[in-house]
Design an enzyme around this catalytic site. Structure first.
Site, PDB file in Angstrom:
ATOM      1  CD  GLU A 208     -27.308 -20.228 -66.602  1.00 46.94           C
ATOM      2  OE1 GLU A 208     -26.408 -19.777 -65.871  1.00 46.94           O
ATOM      3  OE2 GLU A 208     -28.074 -19.520 -67.256  1.00 46.94           O
TER       4      GLU A 208
ATOM      5  CB  CYS B  61     -29.494 -15.885 -69.373  1.00 46.02           C
ATOM      6  SG  CYS B  61     -30.236 -14.578 -70.326  1.00 46.02           S
TER       7      CYS B  61
ATOM      8  CE  LYS C  29     -14.442  -8.469 -69.333  1.00 47.10           C
ATOM      9  NZ  LYS C  29     -14.268  -9.469 -70.395  1.00 47.10           N
TER      10      LYS C  29
ATOM     11  CD  GLU D  16     -29.952 -11.232 -67.978  1.00 51.50           C
ATOM     12  OE1 GLU D  16     -30.017 -12.362 -67.412  1.00 51.50           O
ATOM     13  OE2 GLU D  16     -29.693 -11.079 -69.164  1.00 51.50           O
TER      14      GLU D  16
HETATM   15  P1  NAI Z   1     -18.761 -15.300 -66.701  1.00 48.82           P
HETATM   16  O1  NAI Z   1     -19.814 -14.818 -65.806  1.00 48.82           O
HETATM   17  O2  NAI Z   1     -17.452 -15.692 -66.130  1.00 48.82           O
HETATM   18  O3  NAI Z   1     -18.437 -14.178 -67.810  1.00 48.82           O
HETATM   19  C1  NAI Z   1     -19.242 -13.091 -68.114  1.00 48.82           C
HETATM   20  C2  NAI Z   1     -18.398 -11.829 -68.211  1.00 48.82           C
HETATM   21  O4  NAI Z   1     -17.854 -11.504 -66.931  1.00 48.82           O
HETATM   22  C3  NAI Z   1     -17.202 -11.943 -69.141  1.00 48.82           C
HETATM   23  O5  NAI Z   1     -17.047 -10.719 -69.824  1.00 48.82           O
HETATM   24  C4  NAI Z   1     -16.035 -12.163 -68.188  1.00 48.82           C
HETATM   25  O6  NAI Z   1     -14.811 -11.751 -68.685  1.00 48.82           O
HETATM   26  C5  NAI Z   1     -16.444 -11.303 -67.013  1.00 48.82           C
HETATM   27  N1  NAI Z   1     -15.856 -11.658 -65.719  1.00 48.82           N
HETATM   28  C6  NAI Z   1     -15.417 -12.875 -65.298  1.00 48.82           C
HETATM   29  N2  NAI Z   1     -14.963 -12.785 -64.034  1.00 48.82           N
HETATM   30  C7  NAI Z   1     -15.128 -11.506 -63.631  1.00 48.82           C
HETATM   31  C8  NAI Z   1     -14.884 -10.800 -62.416  1.00 48.82           C
HETATM   32  N3  NAI Z   1     -14.374 -11.403 -61.355  1.00 48.82           N
HETATM   33  N4  NAI Z   1     -15.197  -9.494 -62.362  1.00 48.82           N
HETATM   34  C9  NAI Z   1     -15.740  -8.876 -63.416  1.00 48.82           C
HETATM   35  N5  NAI Z   1     -15.983  -9.484 -64.589  1.00 48.82           N
HETATM   36  C10 NAI Z   1     -15.694 -10.787 -64.701  1.00 48.82           C
HETATM   37  O7  NAI Z   1     -19.339 -16.473 -67.547  1.00 48.82           O
HETATM   38  P2  NAI Z   1     -18.510 -17.691 -68.199  1.00 48.82           P
HETATM   39  O8  NAI Z   1     -17.436 -18.182 -67.322  1.00 48.82           O
HETATM   40  O9  NAI Z   1     -18.093 -17.238 -69.500  1.00 48.82           O
HETATM   41  O10 NAI Z   1     -19.623 -18.823 -68.260  1.00 48.82           O
HETATM   42  C11 NAI Z   1     -19.801 -19.722 -67.157  1.00 48.82           C
HETATM   43  C12 NAI Z   1     -21.247 -20.024 -66.946  1.00 48.82           C
HETATM   44  O11 NAI Z   1     -21.931 -18.827 -66.624  1.00 48.82           O
HETATM   45  C13 NAI Z   1     -21.981 -20.550 -68.157  1.00 48.82           C
HETATM   46  O12 NAI Z   1     -21.829 -21.905 -68.330  1.00 48.82           O
HETATM   47  C14 NAI Z   1     -23.383 -20.178 -67.833  1.00 48.82           C
HETATM   48  O13 NAI Z   1     -23.950 -21.115 -66.969  1.00 48.82           O
HETATM   49  C15 NAI Z   1     -23.240 -18.861 -67.113  1.00 48.82           C
HETATM   50  N6  NAI Z   1     -23.465 -17.699 -68.009  1.00 48.82           N
HETATM   51  C16 NAI Z   1     -24.651 -17.071 -67.953  1.00 48.82           C
HETATM   52  C17 NAI Z   1     -24.908 -16.035 -68.806  1.00 48.82           C
HETATM   53  C18 NAI Z   1     -26.210 -15.328 -68.787  1.00 48.82           C
HETATM   54  O14 NAI Z   1     -26.539 -14.662 -69.741  1.00 48.82           O
HETATM   55  N7  NAI Z   1     -26.960 -15.399 -67.731  1.00 48.82           N
HETATM   56  C19 NAI Z   1     -23.952 -15.593 -69.807  1.00 48.82           C
HETATM   57  C20 NAI Z   1     -22.687 -16.285 -69.742  1.00 48.82           C
HETATM   58  C21 NAI Z   1     -22.496 -17.312 -68.882  1.00 48.82           C
END
Ligand code: NAI
Length: 790
Positions: free
Chosen positions: A397, A300, A192, A266
């Site tokens: 972050e 990240c 996804k 991760e």
């Molecule tokens: P997120 O963690 O919500 O999204 C990442 C993925 O998880 C997306 O594909 C999303 O649809 C999915 N997702 C969301 N809720 C879920 C759930 N309950 N169960 C399974 N999958 C789920 O990240 P978001 O909201 O886009 O970004 C928020 C913050 O997260 C950013 O500001 C940043 O600080 C952090 N982040 C960190 C990343 C990294 O590479 N470590 C990447 C993206 C965001």
């Protein structure tokens, strides 16, 4: 303007990339995309679509399907059905498919790069020169592993159907990091993509079709968090691999705790960028540009915390500000642009909110006088100085182009500041002194450390975090472990559930009778805090002795003792090996009496067998203790990457009820051989084994605190161990309920948890009970990148 004048001002004209090919591709799909399931485009069951926008213009690019639980179910079924076909292929045949995908990505690299830039807002220079080449490299590298699978990973099998959830910051690269190792090891996939950036995953689906990948091996379901959630909860998924926010990582750990799905996470970071006074400051400033302004800081492992040695802080800040003033913010398809658009409005608002909060908490905000484009989602490169280490902008972050600067005086202070977060993903260290750089690198709690460099990645070098940055590695040999398991393990029978209190145990108050065993904490025998003991009876009901009933306070003391024993991790591997050999020698010498006592609980034959095999197991791990060598990778840059196998730290261990002696050693030995300190809860059936164990340890030069033993009720002590923030990892052997509890109870601190998933392990069987599988779980890999060569 003459050339000379242009050269003086260094002004650029626009150099736009032509997006024609990508737009044609979008038009060919009528700018509307369904899911890719079983090799075909499948309309969403509920008929819902949502828009994906170009963040540099705020305009709609296309519509993509919103995945429901029904869509996820169809995709998981397709992946399950394809598993047989995919696994029936030879490793060579799978290698050819991965190779074909690598070639196909290269052939369409520019289209993919442009598409990525349009959907995500990152500068074309980055998607063209970094993201997409790394994507191809990942498939090449894993085509190699697919080819070598049988010889390099004998007696291992794929997990099965893998659910993969990825973020929006490196959409196609994260897909490659997930799909390439999964396919190379014989798994099938439901992936996804993030809701903001689904397009390149859909383009990739088409490439899978073009190379003739068997239908259902790769399925792409688009949608938001609810689609991801449906995937994590689907009973047909054997493993979840996730990259994204720590918050969602926690939700996934909770959602998968009782289903015994494998899980790798991760998560986020707040990585330090440490500059010492003897560093090449101009080089370090260029490094910072890469460290925090690459991909608008939406990385990240972004070097988001600048730690400067006090003596150079002023000079460095001036140089940095001068360089920031030359950064070009603008249309990401412009080849001369350094900083593109922020992925989505909510992210832009979040960045702004956090910066304002940082300023309210005392930070000084500096931004260059750049003019932002009149439309689209842009944020100026930002420097926050005078940041207090406890401020929100030093701890959370931000995921934007914002650098939080602090100062330090000594290397010790730098290390303390650097490690002062809940994260541990990456770090960058700048010093011309190799001694300083490597001395500091060794002490940093981070999965990747770049010396005089930053943000370097390669498929051969594992990437992943310590602490709340997650667990598991992506890339390298270690990345493959995440998608494999020993072939016997799946077939192991379930461990029979048993009550935590045996019928023949009765609670009595102290004082005890003759054979009273104590706790073993910090190298000393200790009385239980509770003042309670359990009567332990043998098979024939005869009273064998009394065992202390450990409680929360005892575990806390034991963890403290384990923490203090950290010199065990630093002592030479040779010393550790010697101590283990010595324990074997002493156990062997006392084998008669220990076996006789154990026999009363487990019978004569088993007791003799347990002692004999324990001596053998001690030899096995004494042998391993000085062979936990890491590796030196040779990535395609002028660097080497030193992959160090580091101990996890302090680890809690819940030992099996059966095989009180052998079960204890089977779990504790790989951990201490690797340099960890342990807090063990011994067999609940025969906790009296503790007395024999500490007598052997006390005569074997094992430093106090390396092994701590707290007998008690596993279900009660599990909670304390799992919730303890200062314990780095937990190995839990027990029935399905206990294993699920270990994961669920440590959601808060995201501890690394390894369990038998409620299955029975035969500790008398060498193949099952010792060797690489245990060793791999006893350490974590830190990759230290060092510039090397011309
Ligand atoms: P997120 O963690 O919500 O999204 C990442 C993925 O998880 C997306 O594909 C999303 O649809 C999915 N997702 C969301 N809720 C879920 C759930 N309950 N169960 C399974 N999958 C789920 O990240 P978001 O909201 O886009 O970004 C928020 C913050 O997260 C950013 O500001 C940043 O600080 C952090 N982040 C960190 C990343 C990294 O590479 N470590 C990447 C993206 C965001």
């Amino acid at each position: 303007m003459s050339v000379i004048e242009k050269f003086r001002t260094m002004d650029y004209g626009p150099a736009p990339e032509d997006p024609k090919e990508s737009l044609l591709w979008l038009d060919r799909h009528k700018r509307r995309f369904s899911h890719f399931i079983a090799g075909d485009w499948k309309a969403p069951a509920e008929g819902k679509f949502f828009d994906t926008i170009d963040p540099s213009t705020d305009e709609k690019i296309a519509e993509v399907a919103q995945g429901s639980a029904t869509d996820v179910d169809a995709a998981v079924k397709a992946a399950r059905a394809a598993l047989k076909t995919w696994q029936a292929l030879t490793p060579h045949a799978r290698a050819r498919f991965l190779y074909a995908l690598a070639r196909q990505i290269q052939k369409h690299s520019r289209r993919l790069a442009v598409l990525e830039t349009i959907d995500n807002g990152k500068p074309i220079r980055e998607s063209r020169d970094i993201d997409i080449p790394l994507v191809a490299r990942h498939f090449y590298y894993h085509a190699g592993w697919a080819q070598l699978l049988e010889t390099e990973f004998p007696a291992q099998q794929a997990c099965g159907v893998v659910g993969q959830i990825i973020p929006w910051n490196f959409p196609l690269l994260m897909l490659a990091w997930k799909i390439a190792p999964a396919l190379a090891t014989g798994n099938t996939v439901v992936l996804k993509p993030a809701e903001y950036t689904p397009l390149t995953a859909l383009a990739f689906a088409e490439l899978c079709d073009e190379v003739g990948l068997p239908k259902g091996v790769v399925n792409i379901v688009t949608g938001d968090g609810s689609t991801g959630e449906a995937l994590t909860k689907h009973p047909g998924v054997d493993k979840i691999a996730f990259t994204g926010s720590t918050e969602v990582g926690r939700a996934i750990r909770r959602a998968t705790a009782s289903s015994h799905k494998r899980l790798s996470l991760e998560l986020g970071g707040k990585s330090p960028f440490i500059i010492f006074e003897d560093a090449d400051l101009d080089g370090a400033v260029e490094g910072l540009v890469d460290g925090i302004w690459f991909n608008q800081g939406q990385v990240c492992c972004a070097g988001s915390r600048l730690l400067m040695q006090e003596s150079i802080a002023e000079k460095l800040t001036k140089k940095l500000q001068a360089r920031m003033s030359t950064l070009r913010v603008g249309a990401p398809l412009d080849k001369a642009v350094d900083i593109g658009a922020i992925v989505a409005r909510v992210q832009l608002d979040r960045i702004d909110r956090l910066v304002k909060q940082g300023v309210a908490e005392g930070a000084t905000c500096w931004q260059p006088e750049v003019v932002l484009p009149s439309r689209g989602l842009f944020y100026k490169p930002t420097l926050l100085s005078n940041v207090h280490p406890a401020s929100i902008v030093a701890q959370q972050e931000i995921f934007g182009p914002v650098l939080a600067a602090m100062t330090f005086r000594t290397p010790k202070e730098a290390v303390e500041l650097a490690n002062n977060t809940v994260y541990g993903l990456a770090a960058s260290v700048w010093s011309e002194s190799v001694n300083v750089a490597l001395h500091v690198a060794a002490q940093l709690k981070a999965g990747v450390v770049w010396v005089n460099s930053t943000n370097l990645f390669d498929a051969a070098c594992g990437f992943g975090g310590y602490r709340e940055s997650g667990f598991g590695r992506e890339g390298g040999r270690e990345g493959l472990h995440e998608y494999l398991e020993p072939s016997w393990f799946r077939k192991a029978p379930p461990l029979r559930a048993k009550s935590s209190k045996r019928a023949d145990q009765a609670e009595v108050a102290n004082p005890a009778i003759d054979r009273t065993v104590k706790l073993y904490i910090g190298g000393k025998q200790a009385r239980p805090d509770s003042g309670y003991s359990l009567e332990i009876r043998g098979k024939n009901g005869k009273l064998l002795g009394e065992s202390p009933l450990g409680n929360r306070k005892d575990i806390r003391n034991a963890v403290e003792a384990a923490r203090k024993a950290d010199s065990w991790a630093r002592t030479t591997a040779h010393n550790r090996a010697q101590v283990l050999f010595y324990i074997a020698e002493n156990l062997s010498q006392r084998s008669g009496e220990i076996s006789a006592r154990l026999a009363a609980a487990v019978g004569k034959r088993q007791a003799a067998q347990e002692v004999k095999l324990s001596v053998e197991r001690l030899f096995t791990y004494a042998a391993w203790a000085d062979k936990f060598d890491g590796a030196v990778h040779n990535p395609p840059f002028r660097n080497i990457s030193i992959a160090m196998n580091e101990p996890l730290g302090a680890v809690g261990v819940l030992c099996p009820a059966k095989a009180p002696l052998l079960g204890f050693f089977s779990l504790v030995l790989p951990l201490i051989a690797a340099g960890n300190a342990v807090v063990a809860v011994p067999s609940e059936t025969y906790p009296l084994v503790t007395g024999d164990l500490y007598q052997v340890f006390e005569t074997s030069d094992l430093p106090g605190g390396v092994v701590n033993i707290v007998p008690g009720r596993p279900s009660e002590l599990l909670k304390v161990l799992a919730e303890h923030d200062d314990l780095d990892a937990l190995w839990c052997y027990g029935d399905a309920e206990l294993c699920a509890g270990a994961k669920a109870l440590s959601v808060g601190n995201l501890k690394q948890v390894w369990t038998n998933e409620g299955r029975e392990i035969d500790f008398f069987h060498r193949q099952q009970a010792e060797g690489p599988w245990y060793i791999e779980h006893a350490y974590q890999v830190k990759n230290i990148w060092v510039p090397y060569g011309e």
